[in-house]
Design an enzyme around this catalytic site. Structure first.
Site, PDB file in Angstrom:
ATOM      1  CG  ASP A  17      -0.465  -0.530   2.481  1.00 46.39           C
ATOM      2  OD1 ASP A  17       0.974  -0.417   2.518  1.00 46.39           O
ATOM      3  OD2 ASP A  17      -1.068  -0.551   3.597  1.00 46.39           O
ATOM      4  CG  ASP A  19      -9.078  -0.845  11.808  1.00 38.30           C
ATOM      5  OD1 ASP A  19      -7.838  -1.777  11.409  1.00 38.30           O
ATOM      6  OD2 ASP A  19      -9.404   0.074  11.157  1.00 38.30           O
ATOM      7  CG  HIS A  67      -5.756  -1.828   8.871  1.00 36.76           C
ATOM      8  ND1 HIS A  67      -6.074  -0.733   9.618  1.00 36.76           N
ATOM      9  CD2 HIS A  67      -4.559  -1.929   8.287  1.00 36.76           C
ATOM     10  CE1 HIS A  67      -4.847  -0.282   9.935  1.00 36.76           C
ATOM     11  NE2 HIS A  67      -3.981  -0.802   9.207  1.00 36.76           N
ATOM     12  CD  GLU A 106      -8.813   1.125   7.615  1.00 38.33           C
ATOM     13  OE1 GLU A 106      -9.008   0.221   8.553  1.00 38.33           O
ATOM     14  OE2 GLU A 106      -8.198   2.137   7.877  1.00 38.33           O
TER      15      GLU A 106
HETATM   16  C1  GLP Z   1      -0.437   0.440   8.593  1.00 35.86           C
HETATM   17  C2  GLP Z   1      -0.216  -0.291   7.602  1.00 35.86           C
HETATM   18  C3  GLP Z   1      -0.369  -1.680   7.628  1.00 35.86           C
HETATM   19  C4  GLP Z   1       0.138  -2.358   8.886  1.00 35.86           C
HETATM   20  C5  GLP Z   1      -0.611  -1.395   9.995  1.00 35.86           C
HETATM   21  C6  GLP Z   1       0.063  -2.030  11.281  1.00 35.86           C
HETATM   22  O1  GLP Z   1      -1.725   0.911   8.563  1.00 35.86           O
HETATM   23  N1  GLP Z   1      -0.685   0.054   6.122  1.00 35.86           N
HETATM   24  O2  GLP Z   1       0.208  -2.474   6.417  1.00 35.86           O
HETATM   25  O3  GLP Z   1      -0.175  -3.488   8.932  1.00 35.86           O
HETATM   26  O4  GLP Z   1      -0.243  -0.068   9.821  1.00 35.86           O
HETATM   27  O5  GLP Z   1       1.288  -1.274  11.612  1.00 35.86           O
HETATM   28  P1  GLP Z   1       2.043  -1.525  12.910  1.00 35.86           P
HETATM   29  O6  GLP Z   1       2.807  -2.609  12.668  1.00 35.86           O
HETATM   30  O7  GLP Z   1       2.796  -0.062  12.984  1.00 35.86           O
HETATM   31  O8  GLP Z   1       1.213  -1.831  14.132  1.00 35.86           O
END
Ligand code: GLP
Length: 250
Positions: free
Chosen positions: A81, A150, A152, A157
């Site tokens: 992404d 959440d 995702h 989402e």
């Molecule tokens: C972002 C990314 C996701 C990732 C998520 C969790 O929103 N788009 O791909 O998994 O963050 O991030 P973290 O690993 O910092 O908790």
């Protein structure tokens, strides 16, 4: 469109759930899996992720590469992404993150690394081109994922259905709040992103999801031990035939 009812009675694969003691162990295991994939298939297509969870994994991969244990010269990568409106020179963009934390530190050919272009003038075309790229690559061999609070994955989402294609998404207020820690203020967090859809993720041959911290415990339980529902996007991974989840509470 895959709705909740359609998957109520579907077959589920067994989740290979590995609970480890700490973040270092998590990172070592994840890096070992990714490097084993590259050793076994030098021209692997890796699906890569951003966020804080994979940082340790990337550090361990860099170490292995420096020791000459693994060679990334034939590897290509497809990231999940990107924020809409941030280009690769912006230090909050996911392209910048990948270049800084991994690509410039290993012997991968940067021309073979792909991150969606969040600044494309025609974002719909960019999404279609991204799906074509995934298909033309022959499919992702191993997809690395983190998970949002959440549920995702990528930026898919919670919703009333699972979106198959790469698409533009409006970020949830909870995601904006969670990701604000990387920006000067919450107001600076982009409101939209381009994300690979569930089709791209689920078509990967292997999926590896990593998560750490007590704050992720509840969503991990929901996603992998609860019902499959688009309200918890990661729960669709229960249908993947080769899923490994590595979780550390600490
Ligand atoms: C972002 C990314 C996701 C990732 C998520 C969790 O929103 N788009 O791909 O998994 O963050 O991030 P973290 O690993 O910092 O908790």
């Amino acid at each position: 469109m895959i709705t909740k009812d359609m998957i109520k009675h579907t077959w589920r694969a067994k989740v290979n759930f590995i609970k480890v003691n700490n973040y270092d162990e998590l990172s070592c295991k994840a890096a070992a899996m990714i490097c084993a994939q590259v050793v076994l298939k030098p021209n692997s297509v890796l699906g890569l992720a951003t966020g804080s969870s994979p940082l340790g994994t990337y550090e361990k991969i860099v170490e292995k590469c420096e020791k000459g244990e693994v060679d990334f010269s034939k590897v290509s990568s497809i990231n999940l992404d990107e924020y809409v409106g941030l280009d690769g020179s912006n230090d909050q963009s996911y392209r910048y993150f990948m270049n800084t934390n991994l690509f410039t530190k290993i012997n991968i050919d940067v021309a073979k690394t792909n991150v969606p272009n969040g600044c494309a003038t025609d974002l719909q075309k960019e999404c279609e081109a991204y799906d074509a790229l995934i298909e033309q690559s022959g499919g992702i061999d191993l997809q690395l994922l983190g998970i949002g609070l959440d549920g995702h994955i990528g930026f898919n989402e919670p919703d009333s259905y699972f979106e198959k294609a790469t698409h533009v998404v409006e970020l949830d207020p909870s995601t904006i709040e969670a990701n604000a820690r990387f920006f000067a203020s919450e107001a600076d967090v982009p409101r939209k992103a381009v994300t690979m859809g569930m089709g791209g993720i689920m078509s990967a041959k292997k999926v590896l999801l990593i998560a750490n911290g007590k704050n992720k415990k509840e969503i991990i339980e929901k996603a992998f031990f609860g019902p499959i529902t688009p309200e918890v996007p990661a729960s669709i991974l229960q249908l993947h035939p080769d899923l490994t989840v590595i979780y550390s509470e600490n």
